[in-house]
Write an enzyme that holds these catalytic residues in place. Structure first.
Site, PDB file in Angstrom:
ATOM      1  N   LYS A   1     -85.935  58.187 -29.680  1.00 45.74           N
ATOM      2  CA  LYS A   1     -86.097  57.341 -28.921  1.00 45.74           C
ATOM      3  C   LYS A   1     -86.185  57.874 -27.488  1.00 45.74           C
ATOM      4  O   LYS A   1     -85.908  58.422 -26.951  1.00 45.74           O
ATOM      5  CB  LYS A   1     -85.397  55.795 -28.903  1.00 45.74           C
TER       6      LYS A   1
HETATM    7  C1  PLP Z   1     -89.374  48.922 -33.902  1.00 44.19           C
HETATM    8  C2  PLP Z   1     -88.306  49.099 -34.754  1.00 44.19           C
HETATM    9  N1  PLP Z   1     -87.316  48.752 -35.242  1.00 44.19           N
HETATM   10  C3  PLP Z   1     -86.534  48.744 -34.989  1.00 44.19           C
HETATM   11  C4  PLP Z   1     -85.638  49.723 -35.598  1.00 44.19           C
HETATM   12  C5  PLP Z   1     -84.923  50.382 -36.260  1.00 44.19           C
HETATM   13  O1  PLP Z   1     -83.695  51.540 -34.901  1.00 44.19           O
HETATM   14  P1  PLP Z   1     -82.360  52.409 -35.701  1.00 44.19           P
HETATM   15  O2  PLP Z   1     -83.245  53.529 -36.158  1.00 44.19           O
HETATM   16  O3  PLP Z   1     -81.646  52.738 -33.932  1.00 44.19           O
HETATM   17  O4  PLP Z   1     -81.593  51.470 -35.982  1.00 44.19           O
HETATM   18  C6  PLP Z   1     -86.544  51.268 -35.182  1.00 44.19           C
HETATM   19  C7  PLP Z   1     -86.444  52.459 -35.199  1.00 44.19           C
HETATM   20  O5  PLP Z   1     -87.164  53.235 -35.256  1.00 44.19           O
HETATM   21  C8  PLP Z   1     -87.813  50.685 -34.534  1.00 44.19           C
HETATM   22  O6  PLP Z   1     -88.790  52.079 -33.988  1.00 44.19           O
END
Ligand code: PLP
Length: 377
Positions: free
Chosen positions: A185
């Site tokens: 990110k």
């Molecule tokens: C659109 C979206 N939602 C949720 C997530 C979940 O994030 P995390 O990997 O921090 O759990 C991501 C992670 O890539 C994402 O791109």
């Protein structure tokens, strides 16, 4: 084939000061949730106009607990878009609710807000929009629909840290906002995320949900009155986040400039569809053309392999999730969300990260041309 170093589609930029800050935490004797987490929560809250912010070890956990904060569970429906990381759909299933998918808008690649009202039923409790590639969903229209129908909004802003809508930063307004600090990110804590909330009462419940439901009293006793899990972030991770947050605006400015260069250098005659050229709202989390698959003699996999042979990493974010077996088993089927399917089948993520040189963009554009030109019918 290439003599240049491999160029991944993304790479975090961690400076020496941050590495030293991690060392300090490791030497301090307190390495789990503690003062660095509180400091990062305070810094994020200050950024978002004083709204309560709490950290967790993933945005997936933040989304799931946001649903719990809204009291969403079995029998409830949550509207979202199938063109997202599967986490968005999984969390709805995790709390026992029903995902109701609305197709993507071909222009923004985000949920088609014009089609949301038709998907609302008496069971609908929330809309969970996703800011794909860091391009925010239209917040004016989103909140107008939500308030007209009395729905909660859980913004899946996993990818849109530092993006804006109508001059305001995502997170600084709205209902519940979930942000990811995963390694890919725009700012990272290695793994991690946060939820921006409305009230101290929500934040207090969130704190319980993230750590076994425990509430500690001033007299040293404790109680557990809700079922909580284990999703707290560590101070090791928060120390990285503090170093990253200081550089986020510079990172995003650099991403904008690299994205602009992609638009200047990308050979339009190849027939790829470029992402919306938005330099007002987006944080340029990813640069994602759609391949002209119908005109290509190679598959997307073949394109990715050929780019790799030229020393360039290419990702796929994401296939439309309703076609995964888990969702097909729930009754979703091919052809149901044609826009999301078309985009999900053709999308590729090209390298875009702050430490890239302008010449890296040129190199990617040259490689795309070298791979695609001979493969076009
Ligand atoms: C659109 C979206 N939602 C949720 C997530 C979940 O994030 P995390 O990997 O921090 O759990 C991501 C992670 O890539 C994402 O791109």
């Amino acid at each position: 084939m290439s003599t240049l170093p491999f160029l991944p589609f993304t790479r975090p930029s961690i400076d020496e000061e941050t590495i030293a800050a991690v060392g300090e935490v490791l030497r301090s004797g307190w390495i789990t949730t503690g003062p660095r987490c509180r400091e990062l929560e305070a810094a994020l809250s200050a950024r978002y106009g004083g709204r309560p912010v709490r950290l967790v070890n993933s945005a997936t956990a933040a989304l799931e607990m946001a649903l719990q904060l809204c009291g969403i569970g079995p029998g409830d429906e949550v509207i979202t878009c199938p063109l997202s990381w599967v986490a968005t759909g999984n969390v709805i299933l995790q709390v026992g609710a029903t995902p109701v998918f609305v197709d993507a808008d071909p222009a923004t690649r985000n949920i088609d807000l014009g089609a949301v009202e038709a998907a609302i039923t008496r069971h609908t409790r929330a809309i969970m929009p996703v800011d794909l590639a860091g391009l925010p969903v239209d917040r004016d229209l989103l909140y107008r629909i939500a308030s007209q129908h009395g729905l909660r909004v859980i913004e899946d802003a996993a990818q849109s840290m530092g993006a804006h809508w109508a001059g305001r930063e995502i997170g600084s307004f709205g209902d519940l906002v979930s942000i990811s600090f995963h390694a890919n990110k725009n700012m990272t804590t290695t793994e991690g995320g946060c939820l921006v909330m409305n009230t101290d009462a929500e934040a207090a419940l969130f704190e319980k949900l993230r750590l076994q439901g425990v509430v500690r009293h001033a007299d040293g006793t404790m109680d557990v009155d809700v079922l909580g899990g284990k999703s707290n972030l560590t101070d090791v991770a928060a120390a990285i986040g503090l170093g990253q947050l200081k550089r986020l605006d510079a990172f995003n400015a650099r991403r904008h400039s690299l994205a602009r260069r992609y638009f200047e250098r990308f050979d339009r005659s190849l027939g790829c569809e470029l992402p919306p050229a938005d330099f007002t709202h987006s944080n340029w989390h990813m640069f994602q053309p759609l391949l002209p698959l119908d005109r290509m003699s190679i598959t997307r996999g073949g394109f990715i392999d050929a780019m790799k042979a030229r020393g360039i990493g290419v990702g796929v974010h994401y296939p439309a999730m309703h076609r995964f077996k888990l969702f097909r088993d729930l009754g979703f089927r091919d052809g149901q969300f044609p826009v999301a399917e078309r985009i999900g089948d053709r999308i590729v993520t090209l390298p875009l990260f702050p430490a890239m040189e302008d010449s890296d963009v040129d190199r990617v554009c040259d490689a795309v041309r070298a791979v695609l030109e001979p493969a076009l019918r």
